[in-house]
Write an enzyme that holds these catalytic residues in place. Structure first.
Site, PDB file in Angstrom:
ATOM      1  CD1 TRP A 159      -1.302   7.650   0.241  1.00 45.40           C
ATOM      2  CD2 TRP A 159      -0.771   9.302   1.651  1.00 45.40           C
ATOM      3  NE1 TRP A 159      -1.155   7.100   1.485  1.00 45.40           N
ATOM      4  CE2 TRP A 159      -0.822   8.081   2.378  1.00 45.40           C
ATOM      5  CE3 TRP A 159      -0.447  10.479   2.327  1.00 45.40           C
ATOM      6  CZ2 TRP A 159      -0.560   8.018   3.734  1.00 45.40           C
ATOM      7  CZ3 TRP A 159      -0.186  10.409   3.683  1.00 45.40           C
ATOM      8  CH2 TRP A 159      -0.251   9.194   4.366  1.00 45.40           C
TER       9      TRP A 159
ATOM     10  CG  HIS B  14      -1.929  -1.065   1.232  1.00 48.91           C
ATOM     11  ND1 HIS B  14      -2.698  -1.356   2.340  1.00 48.91           N
ATOM     12  CD2 HIS B  14      -2.314  -1.933   0.283  1.00 48.91           C
ATOM     13  CE1 HIS B  14      -3.519  -2.359   2.069  1.00 48.91           C
ATOM     14  NE2 HIS B  14      -3.281  -2.731   0.820  1.00 48.91           N
ATOM     15  CB  THR B  15       0.633   4.455  -1.797  1.00 49.88           C
ATOM     16  OG1 THR B  15       0.713   3.747  -3.026  1.00 49.88           O
ATOM     17  CG2 THR B  15       1.486   5.712  -1.895  1.00 49.88           C
ATOM     18  CD  GLN B  16      -0.363   3.043   4.188  1.00 51.72           C
ATOM     19  OE1 GLN B  16      -0.614   4.098   4.755  1.00 51.72           O
ATOM     20  NE2 GLN B  16      -1.317   2.245   3.733  1.00 51.72           N
TER      21      GLN B  16
END
Length: 261
Positions: free
Chosen positions: A140, A32-34
């Site tokens: 995001w 996941h893009t964190q």
């Protein structure tokens, strides 16, 4: 020592033995893009009496490095709306493909019927962002949607990675929310003042904000895209250059503060 990124944070095989992959899923770990890496900065927009003006520079920064200088962050949707993206560029590309598919689907499923208004599009994006947030895999981005609502009045609203929505006569993302908004609010302090703001004055105010952002925000660029949304359609100009920029004052600055040579 193994310097490859895939080995970062792992025990050394020559000391602790080979890494045990048996506990990992067969199709690999979920990713996941964190922590966004390549990001775009401010998107600014203001309503005027006949529509909305929206602009964003063409820079995508790799951390603190001005890496990509030709990233267009304004996406026309049909002939009714423009979406401006701030934040992670990879998530922006995902949303761009998603909206392109939606536009094709709308064109084929309801030919001859008026397409989604900017108000409908903003509602759709806010629900999508909120759904991804609930999966703990957020997109995001903070997006600005410019166009017209169902009553053919100028419409401008934002949605962020949590699905939070907001509408105002002028909006901005990134550092623009601190540097550009005070300038725009002088022109449109409230909704009623948008009825008196002309297209030319709105474009002039947006260009003034872009110049301030170029001087003050280290993650901005002097090349930008600007779109004017009216009932006649979308007038999108890309690769525009900030005019009358000059760093000539820099050679007169000595040390810190206001000392001059």
């Amino acid at each position: 020592m193994d310097h490859r990124p895939q080995a970062w944070g792992r025990p050394r095989d020559d000391v602790y033995g080979p890494y045990d992959h048996s506990n990992l899923p067969a199709d690999g770990a979920n990713q996941h893009t964190q922590s966004p890496i390549v990001t775009g900065t401010s998107v600014i927009a203001v309503k005027f009496k006949d529509g909305v003006v929206i602009a964003a520079d063409n820079l995508a920064s790799y951390g603190s490095l001005a890496r990509f200088t030709n990233v267009k962050r304004l996406l026309p949707f049909s002939t009714t709306s423009v979406v401006g993206f701030g934040g992670d560029v990879s998530d922006m590309q995902y949303l761009t493909r998603h909206l392109s598919d939606l536009q094709i689907q709308e064109s084929y499923s309801s030919p001859g019927v008026p397409r989604l208004s900017a108000q409908n599009l903003h509602c759709y994006l806010s629900k999508l962002l909120y759904a991804r947030r609930n999966k703990f895999d957020p997109l995001w981005n903070q997006v600005l949607v410019a166009g017209f609502d169902d009553d053919d009045a100028p419409f401008l609203a934002s949605a962020d990675l949590r699905g939070t929505t907001f509408t105002a006569p002028s909006l901005a993302t990134g550092f623009g929310s601190m540097l550009a908004q005070p300038i725009l609010r002088k022109h449109v302090p409230d909704e009623a003042s948008t009825k008196e703001l002309t297209k030319e004055d709105a474009i002039k105010a947006i260009k003034e904000c872009l110049k301030v952002l170029y001087y003050r925000d280290a993650r901005s660029l002097d090349v930008y895209s600007i779109a004017v949304v009216t009932k006649d359609g979308i007038d999108l100009k890309e690769d525009e250059k900030i005019e009358q920029q000059s760093w000539a004052f820099a050679d007169r600055i000595k040390g810190y503060g206001t000392q001059t040579v």
